[in-house]
Design a protein around this motif. Structure first.
Motif, PDB file in Angstrom:
ATOM      1  N   ASN A   1      32.157  15.399   0.226  1.00 38.80           N
ATOM      2  CA  ASN A   1      32.373  16.449  -0.778  1.00 38.80           C
ATOM      3  C   ASN A   1      31.242  16.495  -1.795  1.00 38.80           C
ATOM      4  O   ASN A   1      30.814  17.563  -2.240  1.00 38.80           O
ATOM      5  CB  ASN A   1      33.704  16.241  -1.493  1.00 38.80           C
ATOM      6  CG  ASN A   1      34.893  16.518  -0.589  1.00 38.80           C
ATOM      7  OD1 ASN A   1      34.763  17.260   0.392  1.00 38.80           O
ATOM      8  ND2 ASN A   1      36.044  15.911  -0.885  1.00 38.80           N
ATOM      9  N   THR A   2      30.778  15.309  -2.166  1.00 39.92           N
ATOM     10  CA  THR A   2      29.675  15.245  -3.141  1.00 39.92           C
ATOM     11  C   THR A   2      28.430  15.897  -2.567  1.00 39.92           C
ATOM     12  O   THR A   2      27.736  16.668  -3.240  1.00 39.92           O
ATOM     13  CB  THR A   2      29.376  13.789  -3.528  1.00 39.92           C
ATOM     14  OG1 THR A   2      30.557  13.200  -4.086  1.00 39.92           O
ATOM     15  CG2 THR A   2      28.251  13.718  -4.533  1.00 39.92           C
ATOM     16  N   LYS A   3      28.171  15.556  -1.290  1.00 35.12           N
ATOM     17  CA  LYS A   3      27.007  16.185  -0.654  1.00 35.12           C
ATOM     18  C   LYS A   3      27.194  17.700  -0.562  1.00 35.12           C
ATOM     19  O   LYS A   3      26.277  18.482  -0.788  1.00 35.12           O
ATOM     20  CB  LYS A   3      26.806  15.587   0.749  1.00 35.12           C
ATOM     21  CG  LYS A   3      26.321  14.148   0.734  1.00 35.12           C
ATOM     22  CD  LYS A   3      26.113  13.621   2.144  1.00 35.12           C
ATOM     23  CE  LYS A   3      25.611  12.190   2.138  1.00 35.12           C
ATOM     24  NZ  LYS A   3      25.415  11.654   3.521  1.00 35.12           N
ATOM     25  N   GLY A   4      28.461  18.088  -0.190  1.00 35.12           N
ATOM     26  CA  GLY A   4      28.737  19.527  -0.108  1.00 35.12           C
ATOM     27  C   GLY A   4      28.588  20.211  -1.454  1.00 35.12           C
ATOM     28  O   GLY A   4      28.036  21.311  -1.553  1.00 35.12           O
TER      29      GLY A   4
ATOM     30  N   TRP B   1      22.600  25.906  -3.849  1.00 37.18           N
ATOM     31  CA  TRP B   1      22.683  27.321  -3.422  1.00 37.18           C
ATOM     32  C   TRP B   1      22.902  28.229  -4.628  1.00 37.18           C
ATOM     33  O   TRP B   1      22.271  29.276  -4.755  1.00 37.18           O
ATOM     34  CB  TRP B   1      23.822  27.463  -2.415  1.00 37.18           C
ATOM     35  CG  TRP B   1      23.959  28.863  -1.876  1.00 37.18           C
ATOM     36  CD1 TRP B   1      23.299  29.405  -0.834  1.00 37.18           C
ATOM     37  CD2 TRP B   1      24.832  29.888  -2.372  1.00 37.18           C
ATOM     38  NE1 TRP B   1      23.665  30.693  -0.626  1.00 37.18           N
ATOM     39  CE2 TRP B   1      24.627  31.032  -1.574  1.00 37.18           C
ATOM     40  CE3 TRP B   1      25.758  29.948  -3.400  1.00 37.18           C
ATOM     41  CZ2 TRP B   1      25.311  32.223  -1.777  1.00 37.18           C
ATOM     42  CZ3 TRP B   1      26.439  31.120  -3.609  1.00 37.18           C
ATOM     43  CH2 TRP B   1      26.218  32.259  -2.808  1.00 37.18           C
ATOM     44  N   VAL B   2      23.829  27.758  -5.514  1.00 41.93           N
ATOM     45  CA  VAL B   2      24.108  28.553  -6.723  1.00 41.93           C
ATOM     46  C   VAL B   2      22.865  28.647  -7.611  1.00 41.93           C
ATOM     47  O   VAL B   2      22.542  29.714  -8.133  1.00 41.93           O
ATOM     48  CB  VAL B   2      25.295  27.948  -7.501  1.00 41.93           C
ATOM     49  CG1 VAL B   2      25.446  28.613  -8.861  1.00 41.93           C
ATOM     50  CG2 VAL B   2      26.581  28.082  -6.700  1.00 41.93           C
ATOM     51  N   GLN B   3      22.179  27.547  -7.777  1.00 45.11           N
ATOM     52  CA  GLN B   3      20.971  27.559  -8.612  1.00 45.11           C
ATOM     53  C   GLN B   3      19.913  28.488  -8.017  1.00 45.11           C
ATOM     54  O   GLN B   3      19.238  29.228  -8.759  1.00 45.11           O
ATOM     55  CB  GLN B   3      20.412  26.124  -8.725  1.00 45.11           C
ATOM     56  CG  GLN B   3      21.288  25.182  -9.542  1.00 45.11           C
ATOM     57  CD  GLN B   3      21.424  25.624 -10.980  1.00 45.11           C
ATOM     58  OE1 GLN B   3      20.489  26.184 -11.559  1.00 45.11           O
ATOM     59  NE2 GLN B   3      22.594  25.379 -11.558  1.00 45.11           N
TER      60      GLN B   3
ATOM     61  N   ARG C   1      20.497  31.068  -6.125  1.00 43.85           N
ATOM     62  CA  ARG C   1      20.961  32.449  -6.337  1.00 43.85           C
ATOM     63  C   ARG C   1      20.766  32.889  -7.785  1.00 43.85           C
ATOM     64  O   ARG C   1      20.404  34.041  -8.051  1.00 43.85           O
ATOM     65  CB  ARG C   1      22.440  32.571  -5.949  1.00 43.85           C
ATOM     66  CG  ARG C   1      22.695  32.415  -4.462  1.00 43.85           C
ATOM     67  CD  ARG C   1      21.968  33.483  -3.690  1.00 43.85           C
ATOM     68  NE  ARG C   1      22.111  33.315  -2.245  1.00 43.85           N
ATOM     69  CZ  ARG C   1      21.537  34.073  -1.338  1.00 43.85           C
ATOM     70  NH1 ARG C   1      20.736  35.040  -1.730  1.00 43.85           N
ATOM     71  NH2 ARG C   1      21.712  33.864  -0.052  1.00 43.85           N
ATOM     72  N   LEU C   2      21.012  31.980  -8.716  1.00 36.58           N
ATOM     73  CA  LEU C   2      20.806  32.312 -10.132  1.00 36.58           C
ATOM     74  C   LEU C   2      19.343  32.611 -10.421  1.00 36.58           C
ATOM     75  O   LEU C   2      19.012  33.571 -11.144  1.00 36.58           O
ATOM     76  CB  LEU C   2      21.297  31.162 -11.022  1.00 36.58           C
ATOM     77  CG  LEU C   2      22.819  30.993 -11.128  1.00 36.58           C
ATOM     78  CD1 LEU C   2      23.159  29.727 -11.927  1.00 36.58           C
ATOM     79  CD2 LEU C   2      23.443  32.221 -11.794  1.00 36.58           C
ATOM     80  N   ARG C   3      18.459  31.791  -9.870  1.00 36.40           N
ATOM     81  CA  ARG C   3      17.022  32.045 -10.056  1.00 36.40           C
ATOM     82  C   ARG C   3      16.634  33.389  -9.449  1.00 36.40           C
ATOM     83  O   ARG C   3      15.872  34.160 -10.042  1.00 36.40           O
ATOM     84  CB  ARG C   3      16.203  30.902  -9.430  1.00 36.40           C
ATOM     85  CG  ARG C   3      16.178  29.644 -10.264  1.00 36.40           C
ATOM     86  CD  ARG C   3      15.104  28.683  -9.786  1.00 36.40           C
ATOM     87  NE  ARG C   3      15.356  28.228  -8.411  1.00 36.40           N
ATOM     88  CZ  ARG C   3      16.058  27.146  -8.106  1.00 36.40           C
ATOM     89  NH1 ARG C   3      16.598  26.414  -9.080  1.00 36.40           N
ATOM     90  NH2 ARG C   3      16.229  26.798  -6.850  1.00 36.40           N
ATOM     91  N   ARG C   4      17.186  33.685  -8.267  1.00 34.20           N
ATOM     92  CA  ARG C   4      16.880  34.963  -7.615  1.00 34.20           C
ATOM     93  C   ARG C   4      17.403  36.133  -8.440  1.00 34.20           C
ATOM     94  O   ARG C   4      16.729  37.161  -8.591  1.00 34.20           O
ATOM     95  CB  ARG C   4      17.514  34.981  -6.215  1.00 34.20           C
ATOM     96  CG  ARG C   4      17.278  36.265  -5.424  1.00 34.20           C
ATOM     97  CD  ARG C   4      15.806  36.559  -5.276  1.00 34.20           C
ATOM     98  NE  ARG C   4      15.582  37.808  -4.568  1.00 34.20           N
ATOM     99  CZ  ARG C   4      14.443  38.456  -4.562  1.00 34.20           C
ATOM    100  NH1 ARG C   4      13.399  37.978  -5.257  1.00 34.20           N
ATOM    101  NH2 ARG C   4      14.326  39.579  -3.895  1.00 34.20           N
ATOM    102  N   LEU C   5      18.612  35.918  -9.004  1.00 32.34           N
ATOM    103  CA  LEU C   5      19.194  36.964  -9.849  1.00 32.34           C
ATOM    104  C   LEU C   5      18.352  37.191 -11.099  1.00 32.34           C
ATOM    105  O   LEU C   5      18.127  38.340 -11.511  1.00 32.34           O
ATOM    106  CB  LEU C   5      20.624  36.568 -10.229  1.00 32.34           C
ATOM    107  CG  LEU C   5      21.378  37.565 -11.114  1.00 32.34           C
ATOM    108  CD1 LEU C   5      21.505  38.913 -10.404  1.00 32.34           C
ATOM    109  CD2 LEU C   5      22.747  37.024 -11.485  1.00 32.34           C
ATOM    110  N   GLN C   6      17.872  36.117 -11.683  1.00 29.13           N
ATOM    111  CA  GLN C   6      17.010  36.243 -12.858  1.00 29.13           C
ATOM    112  C   GLN C   6      15.717  36.992 -12.517  1.00 29.13           C
ATOM    113  O   GLN C   6      15.234  37.821 -13.294  1.00 29.13           O
ATOM    114  CB  GLN C   6      16.693  34.863 -13.433  1.00 29.13           C
ATOM    115  CG  GLN C   6      17.889  34.189 -14.087  1.00 29.13           C
ATOM    116  CD  GLN C   6      17.585  32.767 -14.514  1.00 29.13           C
ATOM    117  OE1 GLN C   6      16.537  32.199 -14.189  1.00 29.13           O
ATOM    118  NE2 GLN C   6      18.531  32.157 -15.240  1.00 29.13           N
ATOM    119  N   GLU C   7      15.170  36.682 -11.345  1.00 33.49           N
ATOM    120  CA  GLU C   7      13.958  37.378 -10.910  1.00 33.49           C
ATOM    121  C   GLU C   7      14.236  38.877 -10.720  1.00 33.49           C
ATOM    122  O   GLU C   7      13.435  39.726 -11.106  1.00 33.49           O
ATOM    123  CB  GLU C   7      13.457  36.763  -9.601  1.00 33.49           C
ATOM    124  CG  GLU C   7      12.925  35.345  -9.767  1.00 33.49           C
ATOM    125  CD  GLU C   7      12.566  34.730  -8.427  1.00 33.49           C
ATOM    126  OE1 GLU C   7      12.784  35.404  -7.390  1.00 33.49           O
ATOM    127  OE2 GLU C   7      12.070  33.574  -8.404  1.00 33.49           O
TER     128      GLU C   7
END
Length: 340
Positions: free
Chosen positions: A57-60, A67-69, A71-77
């Motif tokens: 679970n920790t690895k997941g 993945w979220v980070q 996506r957030l960076r992509r959203l900011q871009e």
């Protein structure tokens, strides 16, 4: 002896029971030990599985966080790119608005220049030339001629009846008609004098303004005077005289001729006088001014329609003929009484 045997039997039985209980205790203890060992092993296995599951679970979760980070960076871009494009669009829209405003201003200036040029050319063409008519002008000579005929058909008839009633048959038909013609003639003279004075004052005021600006006393150009006349025609309705302005003049005129001038205060006579003032004002502000023929001439049959009787000679004029200008073409025929 028998009692001893019984006692021994009891003791053996008790010993055997205790032995059996001891064996059973040992068996049960052993079983319990096995059970506890099993439980410990199960707990250990469960703990190992829990650790493994927690690790997975920790690895997941780490993967999800990554993945979220991402996506957030992509959203900011994307947001940054959107803001840049939005600013570019706003800049282009502002540029487009400015270009449209400049184009609209240029078109307005061009239209204004064309209108001024057209007005100047039209003024020069119509200057002193009554045969050139502006078909958009609702107060052009032909329209005035139509209203002049309607005045005779409507208000003239009502005023005639009112004057006839006022004098109680003391005046004949031609005398009453003469009174109505006098009212019309006084209105025309009053409007003509006012129009001439107004034009003189306008001319003087514009010359004074030009003198103040240029420091030179010069004669006004013909096209400028024509524009002044055109503007006066546009304001004709607001500038037309009222009955109260001419009432004293008309009463003074009739007091010298009539013993009774109270008929002038009759409502229908006032309405007739006001309509005469309106049309006379529109006549005199034309360029050149229109003219009325109040006296008959040799070719009277070409200028007048018969009132009651036809003939070769005119007995009296009932309603004047309307001319485009003094000595000009006929706009509307008058009414006259003829005799042989």
């Amino acid at each position: 002896m028998a009692s001893c045997s019984g006692l021994v039997f009891i003791i053996e039985t008790v010993a055997l029971a205790l032995l059996i209980l001891l064996v059973l205790g040992l068996v049960i203890g052993k079983c319990l030990g096995y059970i506890e060992i099993y439980r410990s092993e199960r707990r250990r296995q469960n703990y190992v599985k829990l650790e493994e599951s927690t690790e997975r679970n920790t690895k997941g979760n780490d993967q999800v966080d990554n993945w979220v980070q991402n996506r957030l960076r992509r959203l900011q871009e994307i947001e940054a790119s959107y803001e840049n494009q939005k600013q570019e669009v706003e800049s282009l829209q502002e540029q487009l608005r400015q270009e449209r405003a400049e184009k609209k201003k240029e078109i307005a200036e061009k239209d204004d220049a064309l209108k001024r040029l057209s007005a100047i050319m039209s003024s020069r063409l119509k200057d002193g030339n009554p045969n050139v008519a502006d078909l958009n002008d609702q107060n052009r000579p032909t329209k005035i001629g139509e209203q002049f005929s309607e005045l005779y058909d409507n208000q003239w008839t009502d005023a005639y009846d009112a004057i006839q009633t006022y004098f109680e048959l003391q005046k004949n038909e031609s005398e009453i008609i003469g009174l109505l013609l006098d009212i019309l003639e006084q209105c025309f003279k009053f409007c003509k004098d006012r129009a001439n004075n107004q034009l003189t004052h306008l001319n003087d005021d514009v010359k004074k303004l030009a003198l103040t600006i240029t420091k030179k006393d010069t004669k006004l150009r013909g096209d400028l005077m024509q524009r002044i006349k055109e503007e006066r025609k546009l304001c004709a309705v607001d500038e037309q005289p009222k009955c109260n302005e001419i009432a004293s003049i008309i009463k003074q005129h009739f007091s010298a001729k009539e013993a009774k001038e109270g008929f002038l205060d009759d409502l229908t006579v006032i309405q007739f006088t006001q309509e005469c003032l309106k049309l006379c004002w529109l006549m005199v502000i034309q360029d050149p001014p229109m003219s009325m023929m109040l006296k008959h001439t040799e070719n009277a049959q070409d200028l007048f329609k018969a009132y009651k009787n036809r003939g070769k000679h005119v007995s009296f004029v009932v309603w004047p003929a309307l001319l485009l200008e003094e000595g000009g073409s006929l706009i509307s025929k008058g009414i006259a009484e003829f005799h042989e």
